[in-house]
Design a protein around this motif. Structure first.
Motif, PDB file in Angstrom:
ATOM      1  N   SER A 156      -5.705  -6.193   3.847  1.00  0.00           N
ATOM      2  CA  SER A 156      -4.469  -5.677   3.283  1.00  0.00           C
ATOM      3  C   SER A 156      -3.248  -6.517   3.682  1.00  0.00           C
ATOM      4  O   SER A 156      -3.179  -7.702   3.369  1.00  0.00           O
ATOM      5  CB  SER A 156      -4.312  -4.210   3.681  1.00  0.00           C
ATOM      6  OG  SER A 156      -3.365  -3.551   2.868  1.00  0.00           O
ATOM      7  N   MET A 157      -2.269  -5.936   4.391  1.00  0.00           N
ATOM      8  CA  MET A 157      -1.099  -6.698   4.772  1.00  0.00           C
ATOM      9  C   MET A 157      -1.467  -7.845   5.700  1.00  0.00           C
ATOM     10  O   MET A 157      -0.842  -8.914   5.683  1.00  0.00           O
ATOM     11  CB  MET A 157      -0.048  -5.813   5.435  1.00  0.00           C
ATOM     12  CG  MET A 157       1.311  -6.508   5.570  1.00  0.00           C
ATOM     13  SD  MET A 157       2.517  -5.610   6.575  1.00  0.00           S
ATOM     14  CE  MET A 157       2.017  -6.107   8.225  1.00  0.00           C
ATOM     15  N   GLY A 158      -2.509  -7.640   6.520  1.00  0.00           N
ATOM     16  CA  GLY A 158      -2.997  -8.731   7.359  1.00  0.00           C
ATOM     17  C   GLY A 158      -3.479  -9.896   6.524  1.00  0.00           C
ATOM     18  O   GLY A 158      -3.343 -11.063   6.910  1.00  0.00           O
ATOM     19  N   GLY A 159      -4.058  -9.588   5.337  1.00  0.00           N
ATOM     20  CA  GLY A 159      -4.488 -10.636   4.421  1.00  0.00           C
ATOM     21  C   GLY A 159      -3.311 -11.417   3.881  1.00  0.00           C
ATOM     22  O   GLY A 159      -3.357 -12.651   3.769  1.00  0.00           O
ATOM     23  N   TYR A 160      -2.241 -10.712   3.536  1.00  0.00           N
ATOM     24  CA  TYR A 160      -1.012 -11.372   3.071  1.00  0.00           C
ATOM     25  C   TYR A 160      -0.497 -12.331   4.142  1.00  0.00           C
ATOM     26  O   TYR A 160      -0.178 -13.490   3.857  1.00  0.00           O
ATOM     27  CB  TYR A 160       0.027 -10.301   2.742  1.00  0.00           C
ATOM     28  CG  TYR A 160       1.389 -10.841   2.368  1.00  0.00           C
ATOM     29  CD1 TYR A 160       1.795 -10.903   1.040  1.00  0.00           C
ATOM     30  CD2 TYR A 160       2.276 -11.285   3.343  1.00  0.00           C
ATOM     31  CE1 TYR A 160       3.052 -11.403   0.694  1.00  0.00           C
ATOM     32  CE2 TYR A 160       3.519 -11.789   3.016  1.00  0.00           C
ATOM     33  CZ  TYR A 160       3.911 -11.843   1.695  1.00  0.00           C
ATOM     34  OH  TYR A 160       5.142 -12.355   1.369  1.00  0.00           O
ATOM     35  N   ILE A 161      -0.411 -11.859   5.373  1.00  0.00           N
ATOM     36  CA  ILE A 161       0.087 -12.682   6.472  1.00  0.00           C
ATOM     37  C   ILE A 161      -0.834 -13.875   6.708  1.00  0.00           C
ATOM     38  O   ILE A 161      -0.371 -14.990   7.008  1.00  0.00           O
ATOM     39  CB  ILE A 161       0.227 -11.826   7.743  1.00  0.00           C
ATOM     40  CG1 ILE A 161       1.351 -10.798   7.555  1.00  0.00           C
ATOM     41  CG2 ILE A 161       0.497 -12.695   8.970  1.00  0.00           C
ATOM     42  CD1 ILE A 161       1.366  -9.708   8.598  1.00  0.00           C
ATOM     43  N   ALA A 182      -2.922  -7.457   0.336  1.00  0.00           N
ATOM     44  CA  ALA A 182      -1.700  -6.961  -0.313  1.00  0.00           C
ATOM     45  C   ALA A 182      -0.949  -8.123  -0.945  1.00  0.00           C
ATOM     46  O   ALA A 182      -1.089  -9.272  -0.533  1.00  0.00           O
ATOM     47  CB  ALA A 182      -0.823  -6.254   0.712  1.00  0.00           C
ATOM     48  N   GLY A 183      -0.134  -7.803  -1.944  1.00  0.00           N
ATOM     49  CA  GLY A 183       0.832  -8.760  -2.450  1.00  0.00           C
ATOM     50  C   GLY A 183       0.326  -9.867  -3.332  1.00  0.00           C
ATOM     51  O   GLY A 183       0.982 -10.891  -3.472  1.00  0.00           O
ATOM     52  N   PRO A 313       9.709  -1.849  -3.481  1.00  0.00           N
ATOM     53  CA  PRO A 313       9.241  -0.476  -3.688  1.00  0.00           C
ATOM     54  C   PRO A 313       8.120  -0.455  -4.728  1.00  0.00           C
ATOM     55  O   PRO A 313       8.219  -1.076  -5.777  1.00  0.00           O
ATOM     56  CB  PRO A 313      10.494   0.237  -4.218  1.00  0.00           C
ATOM     57  CG  PRO A 313      11.634  -0.554  -3.685  1.00  0.00           C
ATOM     58  CD  PRO A 313      11.170  -1.974  -3.673  1.00  0.00           C
ATOM     59  N   GLY A 314       7.035   0.247  -4.391  1.00  0.00           N
ATOM     60  CA  GLY A 314       5.869   0.229  -5.262  1.00  0.00           C
ATOM     61  C   GLY A 314       4.791  -0.693  -4.748  1.00  0.00           C
ATOM     62  O   GLY A 314       3.733  -0.837  -5.361  1.00  0.00           O
ATOM     63  N   ALA A 315       5.059  -1.352  -3.605  1.00  0.00           N
ATOM     64  CA  ALA A 315       4.076  -2.173  -2.885  1.00  0.00           C
ATOM     65  C   ALA A 315       3.712  -3.474  -3.586  1.00  0.00           C
ATOM     66  O   ALA A 315       2.630  -4.021  -3.364  1.00  0.00           O
ATOM     67  CB  ALA A 315       2.816  -1.364  -2.586  1.00  0.00           C
ATOM     68  N   TYR A 316       4.594  -3.999  -4.431  1.00  0.00           N
ATOM     69  CA  TYR A 316       4.395  -5.335  -5.005  1.00  0.00           C
ATOM     70  C   TYR A 316       5.152  -6.345  -4.142  1.00  0.00           C
ATOM     71  O   TYR A 316       6.278  -6.091  -3.711  1.00  0.00           O
ATOM     72  CB  TYR A 316       4.912  -5.400  -6.438  1.00  0.00           C
ATOM     73  CG  TYR A 316       4.055  -4.646  -7.423  1.00  0.00           C
ATOM     74  CD1 TYR A 316       2.878  -5.196  -7.919  1.00  0.00           C
ATOM     75  CD2 TYR A 316       4.423  -3.374  -7.856  1.00  0.00           C
ATOM     76  CE1 TYR A 316       2.090  -4.506  -8.826  1.00  0.00           C
ATOM     77  CE2 TYR A 316       3.643  -2.669  -8.759  1.00  0.00           C
ATOM     78  CZ  TYR A 316       2.470  -3.241  -9.242  1.00  0.00           C
ATOM     79  OH  TYR A 316       1.694  -2.544 -10.128  1.00  0.00           O
ATOM     80  N   ALA A 317       4.540  -7.509  -3.936  1.00  0.00           N
ATOM     81  CA  ALA A 317       5.174  -8.522  -3.097  1.00  0.00           C
ATOM     82  C   ALA A 317       6.457  -9.036  -3.734  1.00  0.00           C
ATOM     83  O   ALA A 317       6.528  -9.229  -4.949  1.00  0.00           O
ATOM     84  CB  ALA A 317       4.213  -9.684  -2.870  1.00  0.00           C
ATOM     85  N   ARG A 318       7.445  -9.252  -2.906  1.00  0.00           N
ATOM     86  CA  ARG A 318       8.690  -9.846  -3.405  1.00  0.00           C
ATOM     87  C   ARG A 318       8.446 -11.305  -3.816  1.00  0.00           C
ATOM     88  O   ARG A 318       9.103 -11.812  -4.723  1.00  0.00           O
ATOM     89  CB  ARG A 318       9.787  -9.744  -2.346  1.00  0.00           C
ATOM     90  CG  ARG A 318      10.143  -8.290  -1.986  1.00  0.00           C
ATOM     91  CD  ARG A 318      11.366  -8.223  -1.097  1.00  0.00           C
ATOM     92  NE  ARG A 318      11.595  -6.880  -0.572  1.00  0.00           N
ATOM     93  CZ  ARG A 318      12.277  -5.921  -1.202  1.00  0.00           C
ATOM     94  NH1 ARG A 318      12.771  -6.142  -2.406  1.00  0.00           N
ATOM     95  NH2 ARG A 318      12.460  -4.735  -0.643  1.00  0.00           N
ATOM     96  N   MET A 342      -6.078  -1.714  -4.901  1.00  0.00           N
ATOM     97  CA  MET A 342      -5.543  -3.055  -5.080  1.00  0.00           C
ATOM     98  C   MET A 342      -6.139  -3.658  -6.352  1.00  0.00           C
ATOM     99  O   MET A 342      -7.262  -3.320  -6.744  1.00  0.00           O
ATOM    100  CB  MET A 342      -5.870  -3.945  -3.881  1.00  0.00           C
ATOM    101  CG  MET A 342      -5.108  -3.605  -2.623  1.00  0.00           C
ATOM    102  SD  MET A 342      -3.341  -3.972  -2.764  1.00  0.00           S
ATOM    103  CE  MET A 342      -2.803  -3.625  -1.084  1.00  0.00           C
ATOM    104  N   ASP A 343      -5.394  -4.575  -6.962  1.00  0.00           N
ATOM    105  CA  ASP A 343      -5.794  -5.177  -8.234  1.00  0.00           C
ATOM    106  C   ASP A 343      -6.784  -6.310  -8.002  1.00  0.00           C
ATOM    107  O   ASP A 343      -6.398  -7.433  -7.674  1.00  0.00           O
ATOM    108  CB  ASP A 343      -4.551  -5.682  -8.966  1.00  0.00           C
ATOM    109  CG  ASP A 343      -4.858  -6.255 -10.339  1.00  0.00           C
ATOM    110  OD1 ASP A 343      -6.025  -6.177 -10.764  1.00  0.00           O
ATOM    111  OD2 ASP A 343      -3.927  -6.768 -10.988  1.00  0.00           O
ATOM    112  N   SER A 344      -8.075  -6.028  -8.165  1.00  0.00           N
ATOM    113  CA  SER A 344      -9.091  -7.054  -7.932  1.00  0.00           C
ATOM    114  C   SER A 344      -9.018  -8.168  -8.969  1.00  0.00           C
ATOM    115  O   SER A 344      -9.403  -9.314  -8.690  1.00  0.00           O
ATOM    116  CB  SER A 344     -10.487  -6.427  -7.937  1.00  0.00           C
ATOM    117  OG  SER A 344     -10.776  -5.822  -9.186  1.00  0.00           O
TER     118      SER A 344
END
Length: 397
Positions: A156-161, A182-183, A313-318, A342-344
């Motif tokens: 999730s967010m760890g994947g983004y990082i 995420a993102g 807002p809505g959990a989409y990456a900026r 999440m959108d696979s």
């Protein structure tokens, strides 16, 4: 509505919250080699000091029957901690030649929780500075551990990082394993100026700059750094979200304040989530995870405040990862659950972009699993990951 946690217990947990250290140890004690080692493995909790007063909490699993030549680093997602992977540590640590390092990100779990404070010129600058907050501490940890190259698996967010880290330090990564990251997709409520982005990233006349006059050199704009360049938003559409939610989000109010400051209702709110999320587990494990999650949610707020800088807002990456993967140069596996929110398809597109650029990448769907793929179907998840570990070591299955 009947809450899973009775009021008396909720009052007790609010008045004297479970110790996060004890709760983490209880979850990890379901492993057959912790706290005492078994015939092939040993594990220990480590506090790796990055600088005075700042540590990273690590759960390290080492094989005792042969030398470990490869290192798998595991990162959790938002609001979670390293013990969330307890159902996977046994199988993954059974693979010969691998040493596992599960980490609490800075500002999470039992790692240091410094005040999250950044100064940014705009929302995009805030994104990069929030990423750096985690990237820098992860790189400090790698240096402290003396690890030359790692395989990085993150949820999730760890994947983004992890993607942001791999963009900065591609020479340190053997392979990325992104678990429902995420993102990835673009924010559908933002209209981007792609033409301006492409113009900014177009090749410059660097090859002939030496032939320019001094005044021409001074006025020639250098090519933007691809790691710090993003499509510009031309317009933002109205989001189908409550105004109060958008208001709180843009003012960086953490959702965990509702757990911390609602008295006995806080543990009851947590129990509503844990009783549903871990319903498939045996009762002792579900209880241990509730205490662990309550400890995570009620500890001092820190890294959690990055989320509103990284995501809209809505959990989409900026700044969507789909616009950044063309610069990602390390082999990458994207893993999603068949019932993932999440959108696979975005992960599949990202993998296609990477393959088009000559970088090995694939997207795998794990059946009978949601966003927490590794918890929902650990057997299938571990099979997919161990296949990747074999490929990293060049071992035929």
């Amino acid at each position: 509505m009947q809450l899973p946690l009775d009021f008396r217990t909720a009052v007790d947990q609010w008045w004297s919250p479970p110790s996060l250290e004890v709760a983490e140890r209880q979850v990890l004690s379901f492993l057959p080699f912790y706290p005492e080692p078994d015939a092939t493995r040993k594990a220990e909790s480590l506090a790796v000091e990055l600088s005075p007063g700042r540590i990273i909490n690590e759960f390290e699993i080492t094989r005792t029957t042969e030398e470990s030549t490869d290192d798998l680093v595991i990162l959790h997602g938002y609001g979670a901690g390293l013990a969330f992977f307890y159902r996977n540590f046994n199988r993954l640590s059974s693979v010969p030649g691998w040493r596992l390092h599960a980490l609490d990100l800075l500002g999470y779990g039992r790692s240091s929780r410094p005040r999250f404070r950044i100064k940014a010129a705009d929302k995009y600058d805030a994104v990069y500075k929030a990423e750096d907050w985690f990237i820098d501490s992860l790189e400090q940890w790698r240096i402290k551990k003396g690890l030359e190259k790692i395989t990085l698996m993150a949820h999730s967010m760890g994947g983004y990082i992890s993607v942001a880290y791999a963009l900065r330090y591609p020479e340190r990564i053997k392979r990325l394993i992104l678990v429902s990251p995420a993102g990835v997709p673009r924010d559908p409520f933002v209209v981007h100026d792609d033409a301006a982005y492409e113009r900014a990233m177009a090749p410059t006349v660097e090859s002939t700059i030496s032939e320019l006059t001094t005044s021409q050199r001074e006025t020639t704009q250098p090519r933007p750094d691809p790691l710090r360049t993003h499509p510009v938003a031309k317009a933002e559409l109205k989001r189908p979200l409550p105004k109060w939610l958008v208001f709180l989000w843009e003012r960086h109010v953490s959702p965990f304040v509702f757990v911390r400051y609602t008295g006995p209702l806080g543990p009851q709110l947590v129990s509503m989530w844990t009783s549903n999320r871990f319903a498939m587990l045996p009762k002792p494990e579900c209880t241990a995870l509730h205490d662990y999650v309550l400890g995570l949610f009620t500890a001092r707020g820190s890294g959690e405040y990055a989320i509103t800088r990284l995501l809209a807002p809505g959990a989409y990456a900026r700044i969507a990862l789909i616009d950044r993967v063309k610069n990602l140069k390390v082999p990458t596996l994207w893993i999603y659950g068949s019932n993932d929110w999440m959108d696979s398809s975005a992960g599949d597109r990202a993998a296609s972009i990477m393959r088009a650029n000559g970088v090995p990448s694939e997207c795998v769907i794990v059946d009978r699993a949601g966003h927490h793929v590794y918890l929902d179907n650990p057997a299938m998840f571990d099979k997919v990951v161990t296949r990747q570990l074999a490929q990293v070591r060049g071992i035929a299955e």
